[in-house]
Write a protein that holds these residues in place. Structure first.
Motif, PDB file in Angstrom:
ATOM      1  N   GLY A 294     -10.981 -34.356 -94.450  1.00  0.00           N
ATOM      2  CA  GLY A 294     -10.092 -34.703 -95.559  1.00  0.00           C
ATOM      3  C   GLY A 294      -8.843 -35.415 -95.090  1.00  0.00           C
ATOM      4  N   PHE A 295      -8.263 -34.966 -93.974  1.00  0.00           N
ATOM      5  CA  PHE A 295      -7.088 -35.643 -93.423  1.00  0.00           C
ATOM      6  C   PHE A 295      -7.446 -37.055 -92.970  1.00  0.00           C
ATOM      7  CE2 PHE A 295      -4.840 -31.721 -93.566  1.00  0.00           C
ATOM      8  CZ  PHE A 295      -3.495 -32.013 -93.366  1.00  0.00           C
ATOM      9  N   GLY A 296      -8.640 -37.201 -92.396  1.00  0.00           N
ATOM     10  CA  GLY A 296      -9.072 -38.525 -91.972  1.00  0.00           C
ATOM     11  C   GLY A 296      -9.164 -39.488 -93.149  1.00  0.00           C
ATOM     12  N   LEU A 297      -9.658 -38.991 -94.280  1.00  0.00           N
ATOM     13  CA  LEU A 297      -9.765 -39.838 -95.468  1.00  0.00           C
ATOM     14  C   LEU A 297      -8.391 -40.228 -96.010  1.00  0.00           C
ATOM     15  CD1 LEU A 297     -12.719 -38.171 -97.422  1.00  0.00           C
ATOM     16  CD2 LEU A 297     -12.709 -40.383 -96.253  1.00  0.00           C
ATOM     17  N   LEU A 298      -7.378 -39.347 -95.798  1.00  0.00           N
ATOM     18  CA  LEU A 298      -6.036 -39.685 -96.256  1.00  0.00           C
ATOM     19  C   LEU A 298      -5.490 -40.934 -95.570  1.00  0.00           C
ATOM     20  CD1 LEU A 298      -3.954 -36.379 -96.609  1.00  0.00           C
ATOM     21  CD2 LEU A 298      -4.557 -37.999 -98.407  1.00  0.00           C
ATOM     22  N   ASP A 301      -6.592 -46.306 -96.882  1.00  0.00           N
ATOM     23  CA  ASP A 301      -5.936 -46.786 -98.098  1.00  0.00           C
ATOM     24  C   ASP A 301      -6.991 -47.402 -99.008  1.00  0.00           C
ATOM     25  OD1 ASP A 301      -4.207 -47.570-100.027  1.00  0.00           O
ATOM     26  OD2 ASP A 301      -3.238 -49.161 -98.861  1.00  0.00           O
ATOM     27  N   ALA A 302      -7.683 -46.521 -99.746  1.00  0.00           N
ATOM     28  CA  ALA A 302      -8.776 -46.989-100.595  1.00  0.00           C
ATOM     29  C   ALA A 302      -8.546 -46.664-102.065  1.00  0.00           C
ATOM     30  CB  ALA A 302     -10.096 -46.389-100.117  1.00  0.00           C
ATOM     31  N   GLY A 303      -7.309 -46.471-102.434  1.00  0.00           N
ATOM     32  CA  GLY A 303      -6.991 -46.272-103.843  1.00  0.00           C
ATOM     33  C   GLY A 303      -6.943 -44.817-104.255  1.00  0.00           C
ATOM     34  N   LEU A 304      -6.758 -44.632-105.561  1.00  0.00           N
ATOM     35  CA  LEU A 304      -6.545 -43.303-106.118  1.00  0.00           C
ATOM     36  C   LEU A 304      -7.762 -42.404-105.927  1.00  0.00           C
ATOM     37  CD1 LEU A 304      -4.792 -41.359-107.760  1.00  0.00           C
ATOM     38  CD2 LEU A 304      -5.742 -42.378-109.846  1.00  0.00           C
ATOM     39  N   ALA A 305      -8.971 -42.939-106.097  1.00  0.00           N
ATOM     40  CA  ALA A 305     -10.176 -42.120-105.984  1.00  0.00           C
ATOM     41  C   ALA A 305     -10.293 -41.498-104.597  1.00  0.00           C
ATOM     42  CB  ALA A 305     -11.414 -42.964-106.294  1.00  0.00           C
ATOM     43  N   ALA A 306     -10.026 -42.304-103.557  1.00  0.00           N
ATOM     44  CA  ALA A 306     -10.104 -41.783-102.185  1.00  0.00           C
ATOM     45  C   ALA A 306      -9.030 -40.736-101.949  1.00  0.00           C
ATOM     46  CB  ALA A 306      -9.960 -42.927-101.181  1.00  0.00           C
ATOM     47  N   VAL A 311      -7.724 -35.047-100.957  1.00  0.00           N
ATOM     48  CA  VAL A 311      -6.992 -33.830-101.317  1.00  0.00           C
ATOM     49  C   VAL A 311      -7.962 -32.693-101.629  1.00  0.00           C
ATOM     50  CG1 VAL A 311      -5.520 -32.797-103.080  1.00  0.00           C
ATOM     51  CG2 VAL A 311      -4.923 -35.019-102.117  1.00  0.00           C
ATOM     52  N   ALA A 312      -9.034 -33.020-102.378  1.00  0.00           N
ATOM     53  CA  ALA A 312     -10.030 -32.003-102.713  1.00  0.00           C
ATOM     54  C   ALA A 312     -10.715 -31.461-101.461  1.00  0.00           C
ATOM     55  CB  ALA A 312     -11.073 -32.609-103.667  1.00  0.00           C
ATOM     56  N   ILE A 313     -11.046 -32.336-100.535  1.00  0.00           N
ATOM     57  CA  ILE A 313     -11.736 -31.907 -99.314  1.00  0.00           C
ATOM     58  C   ILE A 313     -10.825 -31.042 -98.447  1.00  0.00           C
ATOM     59  CG2 ILE A 313     -12.753 -32.742 -97.147  1.00  0.00           C
ATOM     60  CD1 ILE A 313     -13.771 -35.169 -98.767  1.00  0.00           C
ATOM     61  N   ILE A 314      -9.551 -31.426 -98.350  1.00  0.00           N
ATOM     62  CA  ILE A 314      -8.606 -30.603 -97.589  1.00  0.00           C
ATOM     63  C   ILE A 314      -8.497 -29.215 -98.208  1.00  0.00           C
ATOM     64  CG2 ILE A 314      -6.174 -30.316 -96.966  1.00  0.00           C
ATOM     65  CD1 ILE A 314      -6.003 -33.380 -96.780  1.00  0.00           C
TER      66      ILE A 314
END
Length: 401
Positions: A294-298, A301-306, A311-314
């Motif tokens: 989840g932190f890696g996805l943060l 910069d892929a927009g609101l959906a990402a 946040v959900a994964i974290i």
């Protein structure tokens, strides 16, 4: 100290159950329900203040750093007093400890509400107002709040006799706290539509409700169920410190970004953890890995959906790992050590709230992505540590030697 449980062997978990033969399993679970209700109501009260504390500080003429220091002082008091409360819950009993703590908390927040009203009207300002905020909301309320979670965790350890029930019980404590944080934020935000001071006034009311629930429904333990001299648990105890390191790393990483993960943490603790029936080390590994992803996805910069997905994964990751962190060491400790251990876990959690928010703000000022990068690195470090350290591979109920 590590050899203390050796004589108990694999039966150490069962040894944590209350010795009072008159108490049935159903009766113990009912008492656990009362304690969880107290946790929920208390943290609803505490969280009701969260949405309005920043605008309140501006309204009374305090700077942001002053209210930040007030909150940090409260967290520091949790660090300093948690183990004492945990041990006292075993020597005095859960009911007296919670009654005292909630009464002090309610009075302190009642005084805080009065001070806030005086600040808004201009009757109190400057250094005296700031000092009262620190003393009442920081020192007194922080010390009182520190009693709640260690007492609840010691209660769970006393009422559960298997690894699965222990993990499920600790997950219940986390879920109650998580749900309360969400409910309190919603209530505080809604009441602030009437007035910021209405939200402030609601805090001691919730604490008084929690006090009444405990006073009316929680049974006082018999003298034979109490422990005259609960054992002190050292943070260096080899049965404990690996879990403390893992927990500190996870909560520090979460504190660096401080995003809204409450809903997903509650989902993990109330649904995923009970259904998985994983052992504490497995929960820690799975949770740390998920949160690191989840932190890696943060960082992307892929927009609101990402952003929402990360946040959900974290939240799911931290929520999954938390019961492993809180339940794991309890399975290695004898009954007279459970109160001290619960306090040590509370102190570790409090320490992260002293350090992480301030550090996260500083790192963000250096580079916006830096808190995320360091948080991700900390979680990867926790994952490697939990996978590599032998303390997470020993069967529960045995000393870590």
């Amino acid at each position: 100290r590590a050899g203390k449980t050796a004589g108990a062997g694999a039966g150490a978990v069962a040894g944590t159950a209350a010795p009072d033969g008159a108490r049935s399993g159903a009766g113990r679970q009912a008492q656990v329900g009362v304690v969880l209700a107290a946790v929920f109501i208390t943290y609803v009260g505490q969280s009701t203040l969260n949405p309005v504390i920043a605008p309140l500080s501006r309204l009374v003429g305090l700077k942001e750093w002053q209210i930040g220091l007030t909150i940090s002082v409260a967290a520091l008091m949790v660090v300093l007093t948690s183990q004492a409360w945990g041990k006292r819950s075993q020597s005095m009993g859960r009911k007296p400890v919670l009654v005292i703590a909630l009464a002090v908390a309610a009075v302190s927040m009642g005084v805080f509400a009065l001070v806030s009203h005086l600040g808004v009207t201009g009757a109190l300002s400057g250094a005296p107002l700031f000092a009262l905020f620190v003393i009442v909301r920081g020192v007194v309320f922080g010390a009182a709040l520190a009693a709640v979670l260690p007492t609840a965790q010691a209660c769970i350890a006393d009422a559960t006799t298997t690894e699965e029930s222990r993990v499920r019980g600790m997950a219940g404590v986390g879920a109650a706290q998580g749900l309360a944080s969400i409910a309190g934020a919603l209530i505080g935000g809604a009441l602030s539509g009437l007035s910021l001071l209405v939200s402030v006034d609601a805090v001691p009311v919730f604490l008084l409700i929690g006090l009444l629930v405990v006073a009316a429904a929680l049974r006082k333990e018999s003298r034979t169920a109490l422990i005259a001299k609960p054992a002190r648990v050292s943070p260096r105890d080899p049965r404990v410190w690996p879990y403390l390191v893992a927990g500190f790393g996870m909560f520090s990483a979460l504190g660096l970004v401080q995003v809204v993960t409450g809903f997903r943490m509650v989902l993990a603790q109330s649904v995923i953890v009970p259904l998985s029936k994983w052992a504490p080390p497995v929960l820690l590994r799975a949770g740390a890995l998920t949160a690191a992803i989840g932190f890696g996805l943060l960082l992307v910069d892929a927009g609101l959906a990402a952003l929402i997905a990360s946040v959900a994964i974290i939240g799911v990751g931290i929520g999954t790992a938390m019961p492993g962190y809180t339940a794991g060491p309890t399975l290695r400790m004898s009954r007279d050590e459970q109160g001290g251990l619960a306090g040590l876990i509370g102190a570790t959690n409090g320490l992260t709230y002293v350090v992480a928010p301030t550090l996260g703000t500083f790192l963000y000022g250096v580079a916006p992505a830096l808190p995320i990068v360091i948080g991700a690195a900390m979680l990867v470090g926790v994952l490697v540590f939990v996978c590599a350290h032998s303390g997470f591979r020993r069967p529960t109920g045995q000393g870590a030697g």
